[in-house]
Design a protein around this motif. Structure first.
Motif, short mmCIF file in Angstrom:
data_model
loop_
_atom_site.label_atom_id
_atom_site.label_comp_id
_atom_site.label_asym_id
_atom_site.label_seq_id
_atom_site.Cartn_x
_atom_site.Cartn_y
_atom_site.Cartn_z
N LEU A 181 0.85 -1.19 0.00
CA LEU A 181 0.00 0.00 0.00
C LEU A 181 0.89 1.24 0.00
CD1 LEU A 181 -2.88 0.99 -0.05
CD2 LEU A 181 -2.90 0.94 2.45
N HIS A 182 1.17 1.72 -1.18
CA HIS A 182 2.14 2.79 -1.40
C HIS A 182 1.59 4.17 -1.04
CE1 HIS A 182 5.18 5.15 -3.53
NE2 HIS A 182 4.22 5.74 -4.22
N GLN A 183 0.29 4.39 -1.27
CA GLN A 183 -0.28 5.71 -1.08
C GLN A 183 -1.78 5.60 -0.90
OE1 GLN A 183 0.60 8.32 -4.34
NE2 GLN A 183 -0.48 10.09 -3.49
N VAL A 184 -2.34 6.49 -0.08
CA VAL A 184 -3.79 6.59 0.10
C VAL A 184 -4.19 8.05 -0.07
CG1 VAL A 184 -5.75 6.26 1.65
CG2 VAL A 184 -3.85 4.63 1.70
N ILE A 185 -5.15 8.30 -0.93
CA ILE A 185 -5.71 9.63 -1.12
C ILE A 185 -7.16 9.60 -0.65
CG2 ILE A 185 -6.28 11.44 -2.78
CD1 ILE A 185 -4.11 10.23 -4.62
#
Length: 364
Positions: A181-185
Protein backbone atom coordinates in the motif's frame (compact mmCIF):
# COMPACT_ATOMS: atom_id res chain seq x y z
CA UNK A 1 -21.74 20.64 -32.92
CA UNK A 2 -21.44 16.88 -33.52
CA UNK A 3 -23.57 14.96 -36.01
CA UNK A 4 -25.19 11.60 -35.21
CA UNK A 5 -24.32 9.23 -38.07
CA UNK A 6 -25.86 5.95 -36.86
CA UNK A 7 -27.76 4.34 -33.97
CA UNK A 8 -27.64 0.72 -32.82
CA UNK A 9 -30.10 -0.89 -30.39
CA UNK A 10 -29.18 -3.23 -27.54
CA UNK A 11 -29.80 -6.96 -27.87
CA UNK A 12 -32.81 -6.83 -25.57
CA UNK A 13 -35.36 -4.02 -25.44
CA UNK A 14 -35.06 -2.05 -22.24
CA UNK A 15 -31.42 -2.96 -21.62
CA UNK A 16 -29.12 -0.24 -20.39
CA UNK A 17 -25.92 -0.05 -22.45
CA UNK A 18 -23.17 0.47 -19.88
CA UNK A 19 -19.64 0.33 -21.36
CA UNK A 20 -18.01 0.70 -24.74
CA UNK A 21 -14.68 -0.34 -26.23
CA UNK A 22 -13.02 -0.27 -29.64
CA UNK A 23 -12.05 -3.70 -31.05
CA UNK A 24 -10.62 -4.21 -34.52
CA UNK A 25 -12.53 -2.00 -36.96
CA UNK A 26 -15.58 -1.83 -34.70
CA UNK A 27 -16.80 -1.68 -31.12
CA UNK A 28 -18.15 -3.88 -28.34
CA UNK A 29 -20.80 -2.83 -25.80
CA UNK A 30 -21.99 -4.39 -22.53
CA UNK A 31 -25.54 -4.39 -21.18
CA UNK A 32 -27.54 -4.51 -17.95
CA UNK A 33 -28.94 -7.96 -18.78
CA UNK A 34 -25.47 -9.52 -19.09
CA UNK A 35 -25.11 -9.35 -22.88
CA UNK A 36 -22.35 -8.22 -25.23
CA UNK A 37 -22.88 -6.85 -28.72
CA UNK A 38 -20.94 -4.81 -31.23
CA UNK A 39 -20.70 -3.75 -34.85
CA UNK A 40 -18.18 -2.66 -37.46
CA UNK A 41 -17.72 1.08 -37.90
CA UNK A 42 -16.93 0.52 -41.57
CA UNK A 43 -20.04 -1.57 -42.31
CA UNK A 44 -22.51 -0.49 -39.65
CA UNK A 45 -24.83 -3.47 -40.18
CA UNK A 46 -22.05 -6.05 -39.78
CA UNK A 47 -21.97 -7.62 -36.26
CA UNK A 48 -18.62 -7.94 -34.49
CA UNK A 49 -19.86 -9.47 -31.22
CA UNK A 50 -23.24 -10.94 -30.27
CA UNK A 51 -23.34 -12.84 -26.96
CA UNK A 52 -26.79 -12.79 -25.37
CA UNK A 53 -25.85 -14.27 -21.97
CA UNK A 54 -22.21 -13.47 -21.30
CA UNK A 55 -23.04 -13.14 -17.59
CA UNK A 56 -25.93 -14.08 -15.33
CA UNK A 57 -26.72 -10.43 -14.56
CA UNK A 58 -25.62 -6.86 -15.35
CA UNK A 59 -22.06 -6.48 -16.64
CA UNK A 60 -20.52 -4.10 -14.14
CA UNK A 61 -17.36 -3.35 -16.10
CA UNK A 62 -15.65 -4.23 -19.37
CA UNK A 63 -12.07 -3.67 -20.53
CA UNK A 64 -10.51 -4.19 -23.95
CA UNK A 65 -7.34 -6.29 -23.53
CA UNK A 66 -6.34 -6.14 -27.20
CA UNK A 67 -8.01 -6.05 -30.63
CA UNK A 68 -9.34 -9.59 -30.17
CA UNK A 69 -9.79 -10.02 -26.41
CA UNK A 70 -12.03 -8.33 -23.83
CA UNK A 71 -12.61 -8.90 -20.12
CA UNK A 72 -15.97 -8.49 -18.38
CA UNK A 73 -17.21 -8.84 -14.80
CA UNK A 74 -20.46 -9.35 -12.93
CA UNK A 75 -22.00 -11.21 -10.00
CA UNK A 76 -20.67 -14.50 -11.42
CA UNK A 77 -17.05 -13.33 -11.57
CA UNK A 78 -14.73 -12.26 -14.38
CA UNK A 79 -14.68 -13.70 -17.89
CA UNK A 80 -12.18 -13.29 -20.73
CA UNK A 81 -13.63 -13.39 -24.26
CA UNK A 82 -12.26 -13.88 -27.77
CA UNK A 83 -14.26 -11.42 -29.88
CA UNK A 84 -13.45 -13.32 -33.09
CA UNK A 85 -15.24 -16.48 -31.96
CA UNK A 86 -17.45 -15.22 -29.14
CA UNK A 87 -15.94 -17.90 -26.92
CA UNK A 88 -15.04 -17.56 -23.25
CA UNK A 89 -11.31 -18.19 -22.79
CA UNK A 90 -11.28 -18.16 -18.99
CA UNK A 91 -13.49 -17.59 -15.95
CA UNK A 92 -11.95 -15.97 -12.87
CA UNK A 93 -13.11 -15.13 -9.37
CA UNK A 94 -13.35 -16.47 -5.88
CA UNK A 95 -16.84 -17.89 -6.27
CA UNK A 96 -18.44 -15.55 -3.75
CA UNK A 97 -17.83 -11.97 -4.84
CA UNK A 98 -19.63 -9.61 -7.16
CA UNK A 99 -16.90 -7.97 -9.24
CA UNK A 100 -17.57 -4.30 -10.01
CA UNK A 101 -14.39 -3.03 -11.68
CA UNK A 102 -11.56 -4.15 -13.95
CA UNK A 103 -8.15 -2.98 -15.15
CA UNK A 104 -5.97 -4.45 -17.87
CA UNK A 105 -2.39 -3.83 -19.00
CA UNK A 106 -0.30 -6.25 -21.01
CA UNK A 107 -0.73 -9.69 -19.47
CA UNK A 108 -2.05 -8.33 -16.16
CA UNK A 109 -5.74 -8.21 -15.22
CA UNK A 110 -7.13 -6.80 -11.96
CA UNK A 111 -10.62 -7.06 -10.53
CA UNK A 112 -12.30 -5.19 -7.67
CA UNK A 113 -15.30 -6.45 -5.72
CA UNK A 114 -18.43 -5.26 -4.01
CA UNK A 115 -18.29 -5.02 -0.21
CA UNK A 116 -18.74 -8.46 1.34
CA UNK A 117 -18.59 -8.55 5.11
CA UNK A 118 -16.07 -6.02 6.42
CA UNK A 119 -13.93 -5.58 3.31
CA UNK A 120 -13.92 -5.27 -0.45
CA UNK A 121 -11.16 -7.04 -2.35
CA UNK A 122 -8.75 -6.39 -5.21
CA UNK A 123 -7.20 -9.35 -7.05
CA UNK A 124 -4.58 -9.49 -9.82
CA UNK A 125 -4.06 -12.28 -12.36
CA UNK A 126 -1.52 -13.05 -15.06
CA UNK A 127 -3.65 -13.81 -18.12
CA UNK A 128 -1.04 -16.26 -19.42
CA UNK A 129 -1.90 -18.51 -16.47
CA UNK A 130 -5.18 -17.68 -14.76
CA UNK A 131 -5.25 -20.73 -12.49
CA UNK A 132 -3.83 -18.74 -9.57
CA UNK A 133 -4.18 -15.19 -8.28
CA UNK A 134 -0.88 -13.29 -8.44
CA UNK A 135 -1.76 -10.65 -5.82
CA UNK A 136 -4.68 -10.05 -3.46
CA UNK A 137 -5.49 -6.97 -1.38
CA UNK A 138 -8.31 -7.78 0.99
CA UNK A 139 -7.91 -5.26 3.82
CA UNK A 140 -7.30 -1.96 2.04
CA UNK A 141 -10.88 -0.93 1.18
CA UNK A 142 -14.01 -1.01 3.32
CA UNK A 143 -16.64 -0.42 0.65
CA UNK A 144 -17.25 -1.22 -3.03
CA UNK A 145 -14.21 -1.01 -5.32
CA UNK A 146 -15.60 1.05 -8.20
CA UNK A 147 -12.45 1.89 -10.21
CA UNK A 148 -9.14 0.24 -11.08
CA UNK A 149 -6.23 1.30 -13.30
CA UNK A 150 -2.67 0.16 -13.93
CA UNK A 151 -0.06 2.86 -14.38
CA UNK A 152 0.58 2.85 -18.15
CA UNK A 153 4.36 3.27 -17.93
CA UNK A 154 5.35 2.29 -14.35
CA UNK A 155 3.97 -1.22 -14.41
CA UNK A 156 4.48 -1.95 -10.71
CA UNK A 157 1.70 0.50 -9.76
CA UNK A 158 -2.01 -0.37 -9.55
CA UNK A 159 -4.63 2.17 -8.44
CA UNK A 160 -8.04 1.42 -6.93
CA UNK A 161 -10.91 3.73 -5.99
CA UNK A 162 -13.84 2.97 -3.72
CA UNK A 163 -17.08 4.31 -2.31
CA UNK A 164 -15.25 4.38 1.05
CA UNK A 165 -13.75 7.68 -0.18
CA UNK A 166 -10.22 6.36 -0.73
CA UNK A 167 -7.96 6.01 -3.73
CA UNK A 168 -5.21 3.47 -3.05
CA UNK A 169 -2.00 2.99 -5.02
CA UNK A 170 -0.32 -0.40 -4.64
CA UNK A 171 3.28 -1.29 -5.42
CA UNK A 172 2.91 -4.76 -6.92
CA UNK A 173 6.60 -5.51 -6.43
CA UNK A 174 6.09 -5.69 -2.65
CA UNK A 175 5.41 -9.10 -1.11
CA UNK A 176 2.58 -8.33 1.35
CA UNK A 177 -0.40 -5.98 1.51
CA UNK A 178 0.89 -3.61 4.19
CA UNK A 179 4.13 -2.96 2.31
CA UNK A 180 2.37 -2.81 -1.05
CA UNK A 181 0.00 0.00 0.00
CA UNK A 182 2.14 2.79 -1.40
CA UNK A 183 -0.28 5.71 -1.08
CA UNK A 184 -3.79 6.59 0.10
CA UNK A 185 -5.71 9.63 -1.12
CA UNK A 186 -8.87 10.52 0.82
CA UNK A 187 -11.36 12.60 -1.16
CA UNK A 188 -14.86 11.21 -1.72
CA UNK A 189 -16.89 8.30 -3.10
CA UNK A 190 -14.94 7.42 -6.26
CA UNK A 191 -16.61 7.28 -9.65
CA UNK A 192 -13.32 7.15 -11.57
CA UNK A 193 -9.60 7.64 -11.04
CA UNK A 194 -6.93 7.90 -13.73
CA UNK A 195 -3.20 8.36 -14.16
CA UNK A 196 -3.38 11.49 -16.32
CA UNK A 197 0.40 11.92 -16.51
CA UNK A 198 3.27 9.82 -15.22
CA UNK A 199 3.15 11.59 -11.84
CA UNK A 200 -0.42 12.97 -11.55
CA UNK A 201 -3.80 11.41 -10.77
CA UNK A 202 -7.37 12.56 -11.38
CA UNK A 203 -10.19 11.57 -9.03
CA UNK A 204 -13.85 12.13 -9.96
CA UNK A 205 -16.44 11.47 -7.25
CA UNK A 206 -20.08 10.44 -7.43
CA UNK A 207 -20.85 14.01 -6.33
CA UNK A 208 -19.13 15.36 -9.48
CA UNK A 209 -16.18 16.85 -7.57
CA UNK A 210 -12.75 16.64 -9.21
CA UNK A 211 -9.29 16.38 -7.65
CA UNK A 212 -5.85 16.36 -9.25
CA UNK A 213 -3.18 14.85 -6.98
CA UNK A 214 0.49 13.86 -7.02
CA UNK A 215 1.54 10.25 -7.26
CA UNK A 216 4.08 9.73 -4.47
CA UNK A 217 7.53 8.31 -5.12
CA UNK A 218 9.66 6.29 -2.71
CA UNK A 219 11.95 9.10 -1.68
CA UNK A 220 11.12 9.25 2.02
CA UNK A 221 14.04 11.54 2.94
CA UNK A 222 12.55 14.75 1.54
CA UNK A 223 9.46 15.43 3.63
CA UNK A 224 7.65 17.51 1.03
CA UNK A 225 3.89 17.20 0.95
CA UNK A 226 2.20 16.06 -2.27
CA UNK A 227 0.55 18.76 -4.35
CA UNK A 228 -3.17 18.59 -4.98
CA UNK A 229 -5.75 20.74 -6.76
CA UNK A 230 -9.39 20.43 -5.68
CA UNK A 231 -11.51 21.73 -8.56
CA UNK A 232 -14.77 21.45 -6.63
CA UNK A 233 -18.17 20.56 -8.09
CA UNK A 234 -17.96 20.51 -11.89
CA UNK A 235 -21.70 21.05 -12.17
CA UNK A 236 -21.10 24.60 -10.97
CA UNK A 237 -18.42 25.25 -13.59
CA UNK A 238 -20.04 24.13 -16.84
CA UNK A 239 -23.49 25.23 -18.01
CA UNK A 240 -26.11 22.49 -18.50
CA UNK A 241 -24.06 20.08 -16.39
CA UNK A 242 -26.10 17.71 -14.24
CA UNK A 243 -23.58 14.83 -14.19
CA UNK A 244 -20.08 14.06 -15.43
CA UNK A 245 -19.61 10.86 -17.43
CA UNK A 246 -15.82 10.82 -16.95
CA UNK A 247 -12.53 12.66 -17.28
CA UNK A 248 -10.66 10.73 -19.98
CA UNK A 249 -6.84 11.02 -19.73
CA UNK A 250 -6.56 10.68 -23.51
CA UNK A 251 -7.77 14.27 -23.76
CA UNK A 252 -11.45 15.01 -23.07
CA UNK A 253 -14.21 15.13 -20.49
CA UNK A 254 -17.88 14.33 -21.08
CA UNK A 255 -20.86 15.64 -19.15
CA UNK A 256 -24.62 15.76 -19.64
CA UNK A 257 -27.99 17.07 -18.58
CA UNK A 258 -30.97 14.68 -18.48
CA UNK A 259 -33.56 17.42 -18.11
CA UNK A 260 -32.51 19.17 -21.33
CA UNK A 261 -31.44 16.01 -23.24
CA UNK A 262 -27.91 17.31 -23.76
CA UNK A 263 -24.40 15.84 -23.82
CA UNK A 264 -21.13 17.73 -24.16
CA UNK A 265 -17.48 16.90 -24.82
CA UNK A 266 -14.82 19.35 -23.64
CA UNK A 267 -11.15 18.98 -24.71
CA UNK A 268 -8.80 18.38 -21.79
CA UNK A 269 -5.03 18.81 -21.53
CA UNK A 270 -3.79 16.34 -18.89
CA UNK A 271 -0.33 17.91 -18.83
CA UNK A 272 -1.67 21.39 -18.11
CA UNK A 273 -4.72 20.08 -16.20
CA UNK A 274 -6.87 22.51 -18.13
CA UNK A 275 -10.20 22.18 -19.93
CA UNK A 276 -10.72 24.11 -23.17
CA UNK A 277 -14.16 25.54 -22.42
CA UNK A 278 -14.08 27.57 -25.65
CA UNK A 279 -13.98 24.30 -27.64
CA UNK A 280 -16.92 22.48 -26.00
CA UNK A 281 -18.72 20.20 -28.48
CA UNK A 282 -22.47 19.64 -28.19
CA UNK A 283 -24.02 16.25 -29.07
CA UNK A 284 -27.65 17.32 -29.64
CA UNK A 285 -30.38 15.01 -28.36
CA UNK A 286 -27.74 12.62 -27.01
CA UNK A 287 -29.69 9.80 -25.33
CA UNK A 288 -32.82 11.77 -24.56
CA UNK A 289 -33.71 12.08 -20.89
CA UNK A 290 -31.69 8.98 -20.01
CA UNK A 291 -28.24 8.90 -18.38
CA UNK A 292 -25.27 8.58 -20.74
CA UNK A 293 -23.10 5.77 -19.40
CA UNK A 294 -19.98 5.91 -21.56
CA UNK A 295 -18.31 8.10 -24.18
CA UNK A 296 -15.27 7.03 -26.21
CA UNK A 297 -13.42 8.81 -29.01
CA UNK A 298 -11.36 6.97 -31.63
CA UNK A 299 -7.91 8.54 -31.59
CA UNK A 300 -6.82 10.57 -34.63
CA UNK A 301 -10.35 10.51 -36.09
CA UNK A 302 -13.59 12.45 -35.69
CA UNK A 303 -15.49 9.28 -34.66
CA UNK A 304 -17.14 9.21 -31.24
CA UNK A 305 -19.38 6.57 -29.65
CA UNK A 306 -21.87 7.07 -26.81
CA UNK A 307 -24.18 4.70 -24.95
CA UNK A 308 -26.83 5.04 -22.29
CA UNK A 309 -29.86 3.91 -20.38
CA UNK A 310 -32.07 4.34 -23.47
CA UNK A 311 -30.76 0.98 -24.83
CA UNK A 312 -28.82 2.62 -27.63
CA UNK A 313 -25.28 3.11 -28.94
CA UNK A 314 -24.76 6.13 -31.16
CA UNK A 315 -21.98 6.94 -33.61
CA UNK A 316 -21.13 10.64 -33.88
CA UNK A 317 -18.94 12.70 -36.16
CA UNK A 318 -17.16 15.44 -34.25
CA UNK A 319 -16.48 18.80 -35.93
CA UNK A 320 -12.72 18.29 -35.58
CA UNK A 321 -10.20 15.74 -34.34
CA UNK A 322 -9.42 15.96 -30.64
CA UNK A 323 -5.76 16.10 -29.64
CA UNK A 324 -4.77 12.71 -28.25
CA UNK A 325 -2.52 12.35 -25.19
CA UNK A 326 -0.66 9.24 -24.06
CA UNK A 327 1.73 8.55 -21.18
CA UNK A 328 3.49 5.72 -22.99
CA UNK A 329 3.82 1.98 -22.80
CA UNK A 330 4.61 -0.13 -19.76
CA UNK A 331 8.27 -0.39 -18.77
CA UNK A 332 10.41 -1.49 -15.89
CA UNK A 333 9.80 0.54 -12.72
CA UNK A 334 11.83 3.74 -12.64
CA UNK A 335 11.95 6.58 -10.14
CA UNK A 336 10.74 9.64 -12.01
CA UNK A 337 8.23 10.98 -9.51
CA UNK A 338 9.40 13.45 -6.92
CA UNK A 339 7.08 13.39 -3.95
CA UNK A 340 7.31 11.28 -0.77
CA UNK A 341 4.88 8.74 0.53
CA UNK A 342 2.22 10.37 2.67
CA UNK A 343 -1.22 9.20 3.73
CA UNK A 344 -4.03 11.67 4.32
CA UNK A 345 -5.93 11.29 7.56
CA UNK A 346 -9.17 13.13 6.88
CA UNK A 347 -11.92 12.30 4.42
CA UNK A 348 -13.52 15.09 2.43
CA UNK A 349 -17.25 15.45 3.01
CA UNK A 350 -19.49 15.33 -0.06
CA UNK A 351 -20.81 18.69 -1.15
CA UNK A 352 -24.22 17.52 -2.31
CA UNK A 353 -26.07 14.47 -3.52
CA UNK A 354 -25.93 13.31 -7.13
CA UNK A 355 -28.52 15.00 -9.32
CA UNK A 356 -29.00 12.33 -11.95
CA UNK A 357 -31.48 9.59 -11.35
CA UNK A 358 -29.07 6.79 -10.51
CA UNK A 359 -25.91 6.39 -8.48
CA UNK A 360 -23.60 5.20 -11.21
CA UNK A 361 -21.61 2.66 -9.21
CA UNK A 362 -24.84 0.60 -9.09
CA UNK A 363 -25.46 -0.14 -12.78
CA UNK A 364 -29.02 -1.45 -12.32
Amino acid sequence: MATCKYTWNAIKAGDWVLKLGFVGDGFVASTSSGGLFGYSLQNVSSPVVNIHSAHESSINDMKVVNDNVIATCSTDGIKIWDTRTGGCQASLGNGKSNFLSLASLGDSLAGGTELLGADAEVHVWDMRNTSQVVKSFVDSHHDDVTALEFHPSLNNYLMSGSTDGCVNIYDLSKPDEDDALHQVINFGSVHSCHFITESRISVLTHDETLLFHDLNDTNYEDLVGPKSDDRGDLREQWANNEYVVDINPSGFAAYGANSSEKLFIVPFSPKKEKFKDSKIVSLPGAHGEEVVRDVIVKSNTTQCLTCGEDSKVRLWELPETLKHYSIGTASSPVSVINKPKEKSKTKKHHKKTHKSKSRRFNPY
